[in-house]
Design a protein around this motif. Structure first.
Motif, PDB file in Angstrom:
ATOM      1  N   THR A   3       0.832  -1.205   0.000  1.00  0.00           N
ATOM      2  CA  THR A   3       0.000   0.000   0.000  1.00  0.00           C
ATOM      3  C   THR A   3       0.866   1.254   0.000  1.00  0.00           C
ATOM      4  OG1 THR A   3      -1.611  -1.253   1.293  1.00  0.00           O
ATOM      5  CG2 THR A   3      -1.895   1.127   1.201  1.00  0.00           C
ATOM      6  N   LEU A   4       1.989   1.198   0.690  1.00  0.00           N
ATOM      7  CA  LEU A   4       2.887   2.354   0.738  1.00  0.00           C
ATOM      8  C   LEU A   4       3.463   2.655  -0.638  1.00  0.00           C
ATOM      9  CD1 LEU A   4       4.374   4.470   2.440  1.00  0.00           C
ATOM     10  CD2 LEU A   4       6.173   2.778   2.790  1.00  0.00           C
ATOM     11  N   LEU A   5       3.861   1.622  -1.380  1.00  0.00           N
ATOM     12  CA  LEU A   5       4.411   1.824  -2.719  1.00  0.00           C
ATOM     13  C   LEU A   5       3.344   2.348  -3.675  1.00  0.00           C
ATOM     14  CD1 LEU A   5       6.895   1.586  -4.511  1.00  0.00           C
ATOM     15  CD2 LEU A   5       6.217  -0.753  -5.024  1.00  0.00           C
ATOM     16  N   ALA A   8       2.884   5.988  -2.836  1.00  0.00           N
ATOM     17  CA  ALA A   8       4.038   6.785  -3.260  1.00  0.00           C
ATOM     18  C   ALA A   8       4.036   7.001  -4.771  1.00  0.00           C
ATOM     19  CB  ALA A   8       5.334   6.103  -2.824  1.00  0.00           C
ATOM     20  N   THR A   9       3.720   5.967  -5.539  1.00  0.00           N
ATOM     21  CA  THR A   9       3.689   6.144  -6.992  1.00  0.00           C
ATOM     22  C   THR A   9       2.525   7.029  -7.425  1.00  0.00           C
ATOM     23  OG1 THR A   9       2.479   4.055  -7.236  1.00  0.00           O
ATOM     24  CG2 THR A   9       4.878   3.984  -7.510  1.00  0.00           C
ATOM     25  N   THR A  10       1.405   6.937  -6.737  1.00  0.00           N
ATOM     26  CA  THR A  10       0.271   7.815  -7.040  1.00  0.00           C
ATOM     27  C   THR A  10       0.628   9.267  -6.734  1.00  0.00           C
ATOM     28  OG1 THR A  10      -1.260   6.024  -6.526  1.00  0.00           O
ATOM     29  CG2 THR A  10      -2.165   8.245  -6.573  1.00  0.00           C
ATOM     30  N   PHE A  11       1.276   9.504  -5.613  1.00  0.00           N
ATOM     31  CA  PHE A  11       1.708  10.858  -5.259  1.00  0.00           C
ATOM     32  C   PHE A  11       2.719  11.392  -6.273  1.00  0.00           C
ATOM     33  CE2 PHE A  11       4.669  13.681  -2.995  1.00  0.00           C
ATOM     34  CZ  PHE A  11       3.781  14.696  -2.647  1.00  0.00           C
ATOM     35  N   ALA A  12       3.659  10.547  -6.686  1.00  0.00           N
ATOM     36  CA  ALA A  12       4.664  10.974  -7.657  1.00  0.00           C
ATOM     37  C   ALA A  12       4.024  11.311  -8.995  1.00  0.00           C
ATOM     38  CB  ALA A  12       5.717   9.883  -7.837  1.00  0.00           C
ATOM     39  N   LEU A  13       3.072  10.499  -9.438  1.00  0.00           N
ATOM     40  CA  LEU A  13       2.393  10.782 -10.702  1.00  0.00           C
ATOM     41  C   LEU A  13       1.594  12.079 -10.623  1.00  0.00           C
ATOM     42  CD1 LEU A  13       1.204   7.219 -11.725  1.00  0.00           C
ATOM     43  CD2 LEU A  13       2.999   8.585 -12.793  1.00  0.00           C
ATOM     44  N   GLY A  14       0.988  12.345  -9.478  1.00  0.00           N
ATOM     45  CA  GLY A  14       0.277  13.613  -9.293  1.00  0.00           C
ATOM     46  C   GLY A  14       1.207  14.808  -9.334  1.00  0.00           C
ATOM     47  N   CYS A  15       2.367  14.668  -8.701  1.00  0.00           N
ATOM     48  CA  CYS A  15       3.349  15.762  -8.721  1.00  0.00           C
ATOM     49  C   CYS A  15       3.868  16.014 -10.133  1.00  0.00           C
ATOM     50  CB  CYS A  15       4.505  15.439  -7.788  1.00  0.00           C
ATOM     51  SG  CYS A  15       4.079  15.527  -6.051  1.00  0.00           S
ATOM     52  N   TYR A  16       4.123  14.944 -10.881  1.00  0.00           N
ATOM     53  CA  TYR A  16       4.590  15.116 -12.258  1.00  0.00           C
ATOM     54  C   TYR A  16       3.514  15.729 -13.139  1.00  0.00           C
ATOM     55  CZ  TYR A  16       8.644  12.289 -11.034  1.00  0.00           C
ATOM     56  OH  TYR A  16       9.781  11.821 -10.462  1.00  0.00           O
ATOM     57  N   ALA A  17       2.249  15.384 -12.883  1.00  0.00           N
ATOM     58  CA  ALA A  17       1.149  15.981 -13.652  1.00  0.00           C
ATOM     59  C   ALA A  17       1.060  17.481 -13.376  1.00  0.00           C
ATOM     60  CB  ALA A  17      -0.163  15.295 -13.312  1.00  0.00           C
ATOM     61  N   LEU A  18       1.174  17.871 -12.121  1.00  0.00           N
ATOM     62  CA  LEU A  18       1.136  19.294 -11.768  1.00  0.00           C
ATOM     63  C   LEU A  18       2.328  20.036 -12.372  1.00  0.00           C
ATOM     64  CD1 LEU A  18      -0.129  21.615 -10.120  1.00  0.00           C
ATOM     65  CD2 LEU A  18       1.346  20.895  -8.226  1.00  0.00           C
ATOM     66  N   ALA A  19       3.496  19.438 -12.300  1.00  0.00           N
ATOM     67  CA  ALA A  19       4.686  20.070 -12.865  1.00  0.00           C
ATOM     68  C   ALA A  19       4.567  20.199 -14.383  1.00  0.00           C
ATOM     69  CB  ALA A  19       5.930  19.267 -12.501  1.00  0.00           C
ATOM     70  N   SER A  20       3.982  19.202 -15.032  1.00  0.00           N
ATOM     71  CA  SER A  20       3.821  19.264 -16.480  1.00  0.00           C
ATOM     72  C   SER A  20       2.834  20.360 -16.881  1.00  0.00           C
ATOM     73  CB  SER A  20       3.345  17.914 -17.022  1.00  0.00           C
ATOM     74  OG  SER A  20       4.347  16.950 -16.824  1.00  0.00           O
ATOM     75  N   GLY A  55       6.632   1.976 -14.582  1.00  0.00           N
ATOM     76  CA  GLY A  55       7.387   0.726 -14.570  1.00  0.00           C
ATOM     77  C   GLY A  55       7.545   0.168 -13.171  1.00  0.00           C
ATOM     78  N   ILE A  56       7.759   1.058 -12.212  1.00  0.00           N
ATOM     79  CA  ILE A  56       7.843   0.617 -10.816  1.00  0.00           C
ATOM     80  C   ILE A  56       6.485   0.117 -10.346  1.00  0.00           C
ATOM     81  CG2 ILE A  56       8.196   1.439  -8.451  1.00  0.00           C
ATOM     82  CD1 ILE A  56      10.308   3.366  -9.613  1.00  0.00           C
ATOM     83  N   ARG A  57       5.448   0.841 -10.743  1.00  0.00           N
ATOM     84  CA  ARG A  57       4.104   0.495 -10.290  1.00  0.00           C
ATOM     85  C   ARG A  57       3.649  -0.859 -10.851  1.00  0.00           C
ATOM     86  NH1 ARG A  57      -0.620   4.878 -10.129  1.00  0.00           N
ATOM     87  NH2 ARG A  57      -1.778   3.858  -8.487  1.00  0.00           N
ATOM     88  N   HIS A  58       3.940  -1.110 -12.124  1.00  0.00           N
ATOM     89  CA  HIS A  58       3.501  -2.353 -12.751  1.00  0.00           C
ATOM     90  C   HIS A  58       4.567  -3.449 -12.715  1.00  0.00           C
ATOM     91  CE1 HIS A  58      -0.229  -0.677 -14.170  1.00  0.00           C
ATOM     92  NE2 HIS A  58       0.429   0.365 -14.650  1.00  0.00           N
ATOM     93  N   GLN A  59       5.733  -3.154 -12.179  1.00  0.00           N
ATOM     94  CA  GLN A  59       6.836  -4.105 -12.032  1.00  0.00           C
ATOM     95  C   GLN A  59       7.175  -4.779 -13.355  1.00  0.00           C
ATOM     96  OE1 GLN A  59       5.408  -6.659  -8.923  1.00  0.00           O
ATOM     97  NE2 GLN A  59       5.755  -5.113  -7.345  1.00  0.00           N
ATOM     98  N   SER A  60       7.436  -3.931 -14.368  1.00  0.00           N
ATOM     99  CA  SER A  60       7.747  -4.431 -15.701  1.00  0.00           C
ATOM    100  C   SER A  60       9.005  -3.739 -16.226  1.00  0.00           C
ATOM    101  CB  SER A  60       6.577  -4.154 -16.643  1.00  0.00           C
ATOM    102  OG  SER A  60       6.909  -4.517 -17.954  1.00  0.00           O
ATOM    103  N   ASP A  61       9.842  -4.511 -16.909  1.00  0.00           N
ATOM    104  CA  ASP A  61      11.069  -3.955 -17.471  1.00  0.00           C
ATOM    105  C   ASP A  61      10.828  -3.182 -18.756  1.00  0.00           C
ATOM    106  OD1 ASP A  61      12.486  -5.088 -15.413  1.00  0.00           O
ATOM    107  OD2 ASP A  61      12.998  -6.896 -16.547  1.00  0.00           O
ATOM    108  N   ARG A  62       9.728  -3.428 -19.418  1.00  0.00           N
ATOM    109  CA  ARG A  62       9.430  -2.765 -20.698  1.00  0.00           C
ATOM    110  C   ARG A  62       9.325  -1.253 -20.542  1.00  0.00           C
ATOM    111  NH1 ARG A  62      10.565  -6.368 -24.584  1.00  0.00           N
ATOM    112  NH2 ARG A  62       9.624  -8.354 -24.097  1.00  0.00           N
ATOM    113  N   TYR A  63       8.811  -0.825 -19.429  1.00  0.00           N
ATOM    114  CA  TYR A  63       8.669   0.612 -19.201  1.00  0.00           C
ATOM    115  C   TYR A  63      10.035   1.302 -19.131  1.00  0.00           C
ATOM    116  CZ  TYR A  63       3.718  -0.033 -18.174  1.00  0.00           C
ATOM    117  OH  TYR A  63       2.378  -0.323 -18.262  1.00  0.00           O
ATOM    118  N   PHE A  64      11.015   0.630 -18.565  1.00  0.00           N
ATOM    119  CA  PHE A  64      12.330   1.233 -18.456  1.00  0.00           C
ATOM    120  C   PHE A  64      13.016   1.333 -19.819  1.00  0.00           C
ATOM    121  CE2 PHE A  64      11.485  -0.568 -14.256  1.00  0.00           C
ATOM    122  CZ  PHE A  64      11.559   0.601 -13.513  1.00  0.00           C
TER     123      PHE A  64
END
Length: 92
Positions: A3-5, A8-20, A55-64
């Motif tokens: 739940t913490l991860l 954290a990824t939801t918060f990071a995506l929100g911050c990047y959306a605001l910055a964009s 990529g961190i959220r979905h645990q996939s190497d393709r995103y990287f």
């Protein structure tokens, strides 16, 4: 995924959306061409970071791998835009 991860990824995506959104304002209102080039540079950087967080959220190497391609194309396009602003031409 913990739940913490997820939080954290939801918060990071929100911050990047605001910055964009703020960068898009600078892209539209930028008084000089240099401001607009820098805003485009930041937009590709934010896109790369969003793909990495996904990529961190979905645990996939393709995103990287996609993030690596975004970084590569972003660097090349930034270099081309800078050369165009300085010299007025991209290909000599």
């Amino acid at each position: 995924m913990s739940t913490l991860l997820l939080a954290a990824t939801t918060f990071a995506l929100g911050c990047y959306a605001l910055a964009s959104v703020l960068v898009l304002v600078r892209l539209v209102r930028g008084p000089r061409a240099q401001d607009r080039v820098f805003a485009l540079d930041l937009l590709y950087f934010h896109a790369m970071l969003v793909v990495m967080v996904m990529g961190i959220r979905h645990q996939s190497d393709r995103y990287f791998e996609a993030a690596l391609l975004i970084a590569l194309f972003g660097f090349v396009s930034s270099s081309a835009m800078a050369k165009f602003i300085l010299r007025g031409e991209v290909i000599e």
